[in-house]
Design an enzyme around this catalytic site. Structure first.
Site, PDB file in Angstrom:
ATOM      1  N   GLY A  56       0.802  -1.230   0.017  1.00  0.00           N
ATOM      2  CA  GLY A  56       0.004   0.024   0.180  1.00  0.00           C
ATOM      3  C   GLY A  56       0.707   1.107  -0.089  1.00  0.00           C
ATOM      4  O   GLY A  56       2.118   1.243   0.326  1.00  0.00           O
ATOM      5  N   CYS A  83       5.315  -6.423   1.463  1.00  0.00           N
ATOM      6  CA  CYS A  83       5.770  -4.690   1.577  1.00  0.00           C
ATOM      7  C   CYS A  83       4.908  -4.178   2.742  1.00  0.00           C
ATOM      8  O   CYS A  83       5.398  -4.417   3.997  1.00  0.00           O
ATOM      9  CB  CYS A  83       5.589  -4.066   0.246  1.00  0.00           C
ATOM     10  SG  CYS A  83       6.335  -2.603   0.221  1.00  0.00           S
ATOM     11  N   TYR A  84       4.026  -3.190   2.260  1.00  0.00           N
ATOM     12  CA  TYR A  84       3.512  -2.543   3.636  1.00  0.00           C
ATOM     13  C   TYR A  84       2.639  -3.654   4.506  1.00  0.00           C
ATOM     14  O   TYR A  84       2.786  -3.614   5.811  1.00  0.00           O
ATOM     15  CB  TYR A  84       2.279  -1.733   3.106  1.00  0.00           C
ATOM     16  CG  TYR A  84       1.564  -0.909   4.202  1.00  0.00           C
ATOM     17  CD1 TYR A  84       1.868   0.271   4.865  1.00  0.00           C
ATOM     18  CD2 TYR A  84       0.508  -1.738   4.619  1.00  0.00           C
ATOM     19  CE1 TYR A  84       1.193   0.636   6.136  1.00  0.00           C
ATOM     20  CE2 TYR A  84      -0.440  -0.855   5.945  1.00  0.00           C
ATOM     21  CZ  TYR A  84       0.007   0.067   6.314  1.00  0.00           C
ATOM     22  OH  TYR A  84      -0.719   0.511   7.272  1.00  0.00           O
ATOM     23  N   HIS A 170       7.916  -7.452  -4.009  1.00  0.00           N
ATOM     24  CA  HIS A 170       6.584  -7.861  -4.636  1.00  0.00           C
ATOM     25  C   HIS A 170       6.844  -9.037  -5.658  1.00  0.00           C
ATOM     26  O   HIS A 170       7.304  -9.080  -6.526  1.00  0.00           O
ATOM     27  CB  HIS A 170       6.064  -6.799  -5.411  1.00  0.00           C
ATOM     28  CG  HIS A 170       5.822  -5.306  -4.710  1.00  0.00           C
ATOM     29  ND1 HIS A 170       4.458  -5.478  -4.281  1.00  0.00           N
ATOM     30  CD2 HIS A 170       6.094  -4.505  -4.309  1.00  0.00           C
ATOM     31  CE1 HIS A 170       4.435  -4.282  -3.479  1.00  0.00           C
ATOM     32  NE2 HIS A 170       5.451  -3.399  -3.645  1.00  0.00           N
ATOM     33  N   GLU A 172       4.492 -10.492  -6.735  1.00  0.00           N
ATOM     34  CA  GLU A 172       3.375 -10.794  -7.900  1.00  0.00           C
ATOM     35  C   GLU A 172       3.510  -9.966  -9.109  1.00  0.00           C
ATOM     36  O   GLU A 172       2.961 -10.208 -10.252  1.00  0.00           O
ATOM     37  CB  GLU A 172       1.996 -10.046  -7.333  1.00  0.00           C
ATOM     38  CG  GLU A 172       2.033  -8.411  -6.982  1.00  0.00           C
ATOM     39  CD  GLU A 172       2.599  -8.071  -5.637  1.00  0.00           C
ATOM     40  OE1 GLU A 172       3.526  -8.870  -5.299  1.00  0.00           O
ATOM     41  OE2 GLU A 172       2.530  -7.000  -5.293  1.00  0.00           O
ATOM     42  N   ASP A 228     -17.789  -8.652 -22.770  1.00  0.00           N
ATOM     43  CA  ASP A 228     -18.490  -9.010 -21.426  1.00  0.00           C
ATOM     44  C   ASP A 228     -19.779  -9.145 -21.729  1.00  0.00           C
ATOM     45  O   ASP A 228     -20.326  -9.938 -21.276  1.00  0.00           O
ATOM     46  CB  ASP A 228     -18.099  -7.709 -20.637  1.00  0.00           C
ATOM     47  CG  ASP A 228     -16.474  -7.293 -20.521  1.00  0.00           C
ATOM     48  OD1 ASP A 228     -15.915  -8.094 -20.647  1.00  0.00           O
ATOM     49  OD2 ASP A 228     -16.575  -6.292 -20.091  1.00  0.00           O
ATOM     50  N   LYS A 370     -11.157  -9.902 -16.494  1.00  0.00           N
ATOM     51  CA  LYS A 370     -11.313 -10.082 -18.182  1.00  0.00           C
ATOM     52  C   LYS A 370     -10.830 -11.472 -18.567  1.00  0.00           C
ATOM     53  O   LYS A 370     -11.561 -11.855 -19.556  1.00  0.00           O
ATOM     54  CB  LYS A 370     -10.664  -8.752 -18.834  1.00  0.00           C
ATOM     55  CG  LYS A 370     -10.840  -8.712 -20.255  1.00  0.00           C
ATOM     56  CD  LYS A 370     -11.847  -7.591 -20.434  1.00  0.00           C
ATOM     57  CE  LYS A 370     -12.492  -7.131 -22.029  1.00  0.00           C
ATOM     58  NZ  LYS A 370     -13.422  -6.505 -21.663  1.00  0.00           N
TER      59      LYS A 370
END
Ligand code: XMP
Length: 514
Positions: A56, A83-84, A170, A172, A228, A370
């Site tokens: 964050g 992290c945070y 991170h 990710e 969609d 998506k």
């Protein structure tokens, strides 16, 4: 403790939170982003297999910095702070965090101090992506450092007995090449998840729940031909067949031949009850003489609502309105700390319907990203031409015809745009393009054809790459493809004698020209 085989991600506002959720789902484990301060009691009730605390923008030293419910650390559920999320964990469990003087941002190299369990099978040194100011100075009791860097003695920490871990970097993002492996170790080895998040299963479950929710009532769905709404329509149709009624408004501002294709695919091939409203003339009439981009958008939006509402009324008693709301829209509208601020609004976001049309919403893909919606479309047997389609703005060619929209200008742009599409499709990396299209400029320039001078239109070619449409870079289209586009437009499209290329990034430019 028994768990329900999913990972809860507490959102502390990182730009990467959605990426964490996607990485987990890519491993076929369901994950859900929830509020950072979700009470421990609620988590105990919902029984996630593990909890990830996202990064964050805040510092733990800021007054009012977002904090998790401290009781989550006593639930016995494995926790991974990123992290945070790691700094907050260190602080809440009795460690000490050191305020950063500068922000460390970019690639770093960690040395693994303890392989098990998060770094199992990985090399002793690994590149990772850092983005932080503060760092952990003293770990909470019972924690050990499991990785370090030259400037950060606690680049990762862990307490095996409590199954609580923290990563200063991170895992990710793609800049941490072995990050997915670290996340896999967490979800499979520490949290003992099973890979059971499959689209086929999702389809079976949602068909059942749509049937349960709808009963014998009827559903209306605005079909735009985009990914969609198309997937939602086919999914609901599979569940309730003729109780679904789709409305497709042909506003005359679609791409070449698109209206016919939508009719053929959904009306004929899929057998949906499709109501096509041919409203081209009405839209053009309402746009007559209008050049201001915002006015054009408003007119197109309002005309769409009017046409849709009139058709929906003709259907008689319909209780539900189906929408292709996606997970990113849901997260954004509920994120406690802002989150990404802009959304690409779906063009059939029929929010402005008149009060006499009161529908209950049905949003079968609101938990999906998506790429997952595309996977469902694929599973449902929908053609690639639809599920891989580029995003297309609600106001359509209306915002790509600069100045007044007339029938003649729509035709010129459709023809030019078709050439752009066809030539771009020849690129082996076509899928890397977020959007590619033609824009008709409101100016004429001088040209020469045979022995005579011409004074005709200019078409701009725009191609961008982007993750989400919020930022974008112009796509490096190879020269020979550009040459093909230019030659074909100038030779085959009447009324155009010049083609130019848009080489602006967003920001400061936008993707669309209006
Ligand atoms: P901009 O031009 O703002 O576009 O950089 C970002 C993304 O949003 C799409 N876009 C729209 N979509 N209604 C829509 O449904 C609109 O009014 C609209 N304006 C832009 C655009 O195509 C791009 O993907």
């Amino acid at each position: 403790m028994d768990h329900k085989n999913w990972i809860a991600i507490l959102d502390f506002g990182s730009q990467y939170t959605q990426l964490i959720a996607r990485r987990i789902r890519e491993q076929k484990v369901y994950s859900e982003i929830i509020r950072y301060n979700t009470p421990a009691a609620e988590l105990a009730r919902r029984q996630p297999s593990g909890i990830i605390l996202s990064g964050g923008p805040s510092s733990v030293f800021e007054p009012g910095a977002p904090l998790a419910d401290p009781a989550i650390y006593d639930l016995g559920i494995p926790i991974l702070g990123i992290c945070y999320g790691m700094q907050m964990t260190a602080r809440m469990l009795g460690g000490e965090v050191q305020p950063g003087t500068t922000r460390e941002y970019g690639s770093a190299r960690i040395s693994v101090l303890h392989e098990q369990p998060l770094f199992a099978g990985m090399p002793a040194e690994n590149d990772v992506w850092m983005s932080h100011g503060d760092q952990v100075r003293t770990m909470p009791p019972e924690f050990t450092a499991i990785a370090e860097t030259g400037t950060c003695p606690v680049a990762a920490m862990g307490c095996a007995s409590r199954r609580i871990y923290g990563l200063q970097f991170h895992p990710e993002v793609v800049h941490t090449p072995r990050g997915t492996e670290i996340l896999r170790h967490f979800i499979f080895d520490v949290c003992t998840c099973r890979p059971d998040w499959e689209m086929a299963q999702f389809i079976r479950d949602s068909i059942e729940s749509i049937r349960r929710q709808v009963g014998t009532e009827h559903v209306v769905c605005g079909l735009s031909g985009g990914v969609d709404s198309s997937v939602v329509a086919v999914l609901i149709h599979k569940a309730i067949g003729k109780q679904l009624h789709c409305i497709f408004v042909d506003n005359g501002l679609l791409r070449h031949d698109e209206a016919r294709q939508v009719e053929e695919t959904f009306g004929t091939a899929f057998g949906l009850d499709l109501h096509v409203v041919h409203a081209q003339d009405l839209f053009l009439n309402n746009l007559k003489g209008v050049t201001d981009p915002e006015k054009k958008r408003k007119i197109i939006g309002k005309t769409f609502i009017d046409v849709f509402a009139a058709e929906a009324r003709r259907l008689g008693a319909v209780k539900f309105l189906a929408q292709g709301t996606l997970y990113p829209d849901v997260i954004e509208s509920s994120s406690p700390i802002g989150g990404p601020s802009v959304t690409i609004k779906s063009h059939h976001n029929v929010g402005g319907l008149p009060p006499d049309l009161k529908f209950t919403l049905i949003e079968p893909v609101r938990e999906l990203f998506k790429d997952e919606v595309r996977a469902i479309g694929h599973e449902l047997g929908m053609p690639d031409a639809i599920i891989q389609r580029q995003p297309f703005p609600g106001p359509g060619l209306g915002v790509r015809i600069l100045g007044e929209v007339t029938a003649e200008r729509v035709t010129i742009l459709q023809e030019a745009d078709l050439r752009v599409q066809e030539e771009m499709l020849s690129l082996p990396n076509y899928r890397d393009i977020w959007q590619s299209f033609a824009v008709l400029l409101p100016i004429q320039t001088v040209g020469v054809m045979g022995d005579s001078r011409t004074y005709e239109n200019v078409v701009a070619v725009r191609a961008v790459q982007s993750q989400d449409g919020m930022t974008a870079d112009w796509f490096r289209v190879p020269y020979d493809v550009l040459a093909g586009i230019s030659n074909r437009i100038i030779n085959e499209v009447r009324g155009v004698n010049r083609v130019v290329l848009d080489i602006s990034s967003k920001p400061p430019a936008t993707i669309e020209w209006e």
